[in-house]
Structure formats: structure tokens, C-alpha cells
Motif scaffolding. Structure first.
Motif, PDB file in Angstrom:
ATOM      1  N   TRP A 174       0.782  -1.223   0.000  1.00 28.09           N
ATOM      2  CA  TRP A 174       0.000   0.000   0.000  1.00 28.09           C
ATOM      3  C   TRP A 174       0.821   1.284   0.000  1.00 28.09           C
ATOM      4  O   TRP A 174       0.280   2.358  -0.258  1.00 28.09           O
ATOM      5  CB  TRP A 174      -0.930   0.009   1.208  1.00 28.09           C
ATOM      6  CG  TRP A 174      -0.218  -0.118   2.523  1.00 28.09           C
ATOM      7  CD1 TRP A 174       0.100  -1.276   3.160  1.00 28.09           C
ATOM      8  CD2 TRP A 174       0.284   0.940   3.328  1.00 28.09           C
ATOM      9  NE1 TRP A 174       0.765  -1.015   4.332  1.00 28.09           N
ATOM     10  CE2 TRP A 174       0.890   0.351   4.460  1.00 28.09           C
ATOM     11  CE3 TRP A 174       0.286   2.322   3.230  1.00 28.09           C
ATOM     12  CZ2 TRP A 174       1.488   1.096   5.467  1.00 28.09           C
ATOM     13  CZ3 TRP A 174       0.879   3.056   4.234  1.00 28.09           C
ATOM     14  CH2 TRP A 174       1.472   2.445   5.337  1.00 28.09           C
ATOM     15  N   THR A 175       2.120   1.222   0.295  1.00 27.78           N
ATOM     16  CA  THR A 175       2.866   2.450   0.578  1.00 27.78           C
ATOM     17  C   THR A 175       3.063   3.349  -0.641  1.00 27.78           C
ATOM     18  O   THR A 175       2.932   4.566  -0.529  1.00 27.78           O
ATOM     19  CB  THR A 175       4.226   2.124   1.205  1.00 27.78           C
ATOM     20  OG1 THR A 175       4.914   1.188   0.374  1.00 27.78           O
ATOM     21  CG2 THR A 175       4.047   1.548   2.591  1.00 27.78           C
ATOM     22  N   MET A 208      -0.278   4.992  -1.508  1.00 21.20           N
ATOM     23  CA  MET A 208      -0.669   5.926  -0.443  1.00 21.20           C
ATOM     24  C   MET A 208       0.173   7.202  -0.525  1.00 21.20           C
ATOM     25  O   MET A 208      -0.348   8.304  -0.356  1.00 21.20           O
ATOM     26  CB  MET A 208      -0.506   5.273   0.929  1.00 21.20           C
ATOM     27  CG  MET A 208      -0.906   6.178   2.071  1.00 21.20           C
ATOM     28  SD  MET A 208      -2.578   6.816   1.973  1.00 21.20           S
ATOM     29  CE  MET A 208      -3.489   5.390   2.480  1.00 21.20           C
TER      30      MET A 208
END
Length: 169
Positions: free
Chosen positions: A49-50, A53
């Protein structure tokens, strides 16, 4: 300038200052997300997800800070002759250019509403393996565009006043 126009300009600038100052701190959140990603990759546990995000945070930072950059006149400008002109001449030229900015932002807002409505109606997700919903970031983009549109209108009104030799303050 009428008191209603002055109140509109003060109100829009107050909202954009608060939102702009809030959005400045999103860069630190983004740095934290990317730092977390780097640390986890050293332990061979790459989070899915980083990256996305961080991209969403950068979009929010950029879009929500647009109105604030108009207030502080800190946007990019081709300054070959502009700084040498009188205040009234600058205001006259800005009346012309800000009109096109308002039209552009109007089209962007229309497209943003359409895209946000689609994302909400059909539950649009990203094509990545994390697959987050796209509606929240699209709504944030619409809010940012709307605030920048309001600020552009306020700047346009201030330029009209300056070209006429009036003051908004």
C-alpha cells in the motif's frame, strides 16, 4: 468594492489559508509512509500500500495547496516583463489571464465531479494489487479544485479593483 465582495474575498482567503496550512503537513505524512516502506523493504516485507498511499498524499498536498499558493502569489510565473510593470498594468493583464484560469478550473471541476460520481456509483478501485477505492482521492481533488476556483475568482475581483485604482483591504 462592495462590502459583500470584500467579505467573499476575506472568507475565501481564510478557508484557503487554513486548508493550505493543513496540507503543508501532508508532506511529512508522505515522508513517514515512504520511510516505513524503506524500512520494511530492508526486512524483505514490502508493503503493497505504501507507494500508492504516498501518491494519494502527494495529490492531496498538491490539490489542497493550490488556493494557498494563489494567495501568496507563489505559483510559477514567466517573469520577463511582469515585475517591471506598474501595479495597475499587472492587474489588467491578470484580469485577462485569471479569466482563463477560472474557465480551466471550471472544466476540471466538471470532470472531477463526473469522475467522482462514477467512482462512487461503481465502486471504482485502482488496478494495483492493493486495489484501494478511488472515490476518496477523487473527492479530495474536487475539493481542492473548488477551493482553487474560489480563490481564483477572489484574485480576479482583487485585480479588477486594483486596475480601477481601488483597494480591497
Amino acid at each position: 468594492m462592495t462590502s459583500a465582495i470584500k467579505a467573499f474575498i476575506r472568507g475565501v482567503e481564510a478557508v484557503n489559508r487554513v486548508v493550505g496550512l493543513f496540507s503543508m503537513y501532508l508532506i511529512f505524512v508522505m515522508i513517514g509512509v515512504l520511510l516505513y516502506s524503506s524500512i520494511m523493504k530492508t526486512f524483505s516485507i514490502p508493503p503493497l500500500w505504501t507507494l500508492e498511499m504516498a501518491q494519494f498524499l502527494m495529490v492531496a498536498y498538491f490539490m489542497l495547496g493550490g488556493g494557498y499558493s494563489l494567495i501568496d502569489d507563489s505559483h510559477v510565473r514567466m517573469d520577463l516583463w511582469y515585475s517591471r510593470w506598474s501595479l495597475r498594468r499587472r492587474a489588467s493583464v491578470d484580469i485577462f489571464t485569471v479569466f482563463f484560469l477560472v474557465v480551466y478550473l471550471g472544466f476540471m471541476l466538471y470532470g472531477g465531479f463526473s469522475s467522482s460520481a462514477y467512482a462512487l456509483r461503481y465502486g471504482e478501485t485502482s488496478y494495483s494489487s492493493w486495489a484501494p477505492y478511488m472515490a476518496p482521492i477523487k473527492i479530495v481533488m474536487c475539493v481542492g479544485i473548488f477551493l482553487m476556483l474560489l480563490q481564483a475568482i477572489a484574485e480576479w475581483l482583487k485585480d479588477i479593483a486594483a486596475a480601477r485604482g481601488d483597494s480591497v483591504q
